[in-house]
Design an enzyme around this catalytic site. Sequence first.
Site: not given
Length: 439
Positions: A258, A260, A308, A380
């Site tokens: 993940c 990006a 994925d 985050c």
Amino acid sequence: MKSIPLPKQKNLRADCAWVIYQILEQGRSSRDVLARVQRRHNAKDNAWIQEMSLGVLRQVPLLQSWLRTLLDRPLKGDKKAIEHLIMLGLYQLTFTRVSEHAAVGETVNAASYLGGIKLKGLVNAILRNFTRQELASKPIEDPVIQSGMPKWLFKLIHQHYPDHAADILHNSNQPAPLWLRVNRHKTTLAAFCESLDALNVSYTCPDTHPDAVILTKRHEVTALPGFSQGWFAVQDGAAQLAAPFLSAQPGERILDCCAAPGGKTGHIIEQCSDLAQCVALDADDSRLARVKENMARLDHNPTVLCADASEPDTWWDGSYFDRILLDAPCSATGVIRRHPDIRWLRKPADIEALTQLQAKIFDAMWTVLKPGGTLVYATCSILPAENSEQVAQFLSRHPDAVWQPLKEGETEDAPGWQILPGEQQMDGFYYARLVKSTG
């Protein structure tokens, strides 16, 4: 809610109100709608639109409470955007240095561009009444309104952080500082700081982050020295902890899951240039385009893969990874100060869906990690369901997972380090490190 097209003719306040409408009523991200509007304006006006729209998003409950006091009945249909224009006017009058004359006059004029020419009198009356009644000086007792948060999130913050809730809410409403990470493949921290000094750019260098610079005044990033040459990347201090926690070693195969927009990928490569391979994986091809752009500027060459993460059988080549950074999809409740639209885009039901997705990816990543390998789980978010509770549940499912504390005070029931918004000037972030046993 009916979609309202972007005004045919550009107008600063009408376009800004349209942005606010799209976020609050259509559930679109600020990044997407601002990008569309900002094609019509110059840099100065674009900065104004961004500052005003994000400012309104930080004060929605307060602005809506004033609006309910001043407006006899809600506007509906294609006139709903006029409510958002009025909120923009109230924000200018209360929180900015825009003169009262301009805040009222130009906001009233903008109604015409939003199809509200017959409502200009209403807009004018509401803004005049607001100043006449001095509503901005009257105290608001409701703590939810004071917080600027939706009620569900306000309650969760108080539930999980009763001793820190006030600080979290305050810091989440402050503009985030601009952190830079110096690309040690291109320059040194000392040399980069000298280039900033030459341009009288004000900054600090935190002792806790060896590659970091924090700008103490806002600057256009692309105008800073060395931008086009890849001397630095924009990356918050909390995100800059990921690569050191992962601690990639020469000759290892690394997966940034993940990945990006690629900030952590770049930092991993900068910390260890002798990797066998660094794979940047993400399911969103459009976001991977940003990864490629950022890596090209920084002169890094990871393997970029669109796939994925929860279904490794569709992309994994069978060669195990020595270390995996899983920056899991999350509510992003730790970066609301940086992206104030998140508080309105997220809904309570999203948290359950996200925790299920996180668990699925977590389990999948464990299957491609070699015995003895390290996985760093990161979000985050500040919500325990996505963080310490997620990791604790993973540990209960996987007897071969060994929790490796990152900081004093971690426990098996609450593993990992939860960074709260504003802590050491950082965004809200969570980290946990696990090692896969060889037995």
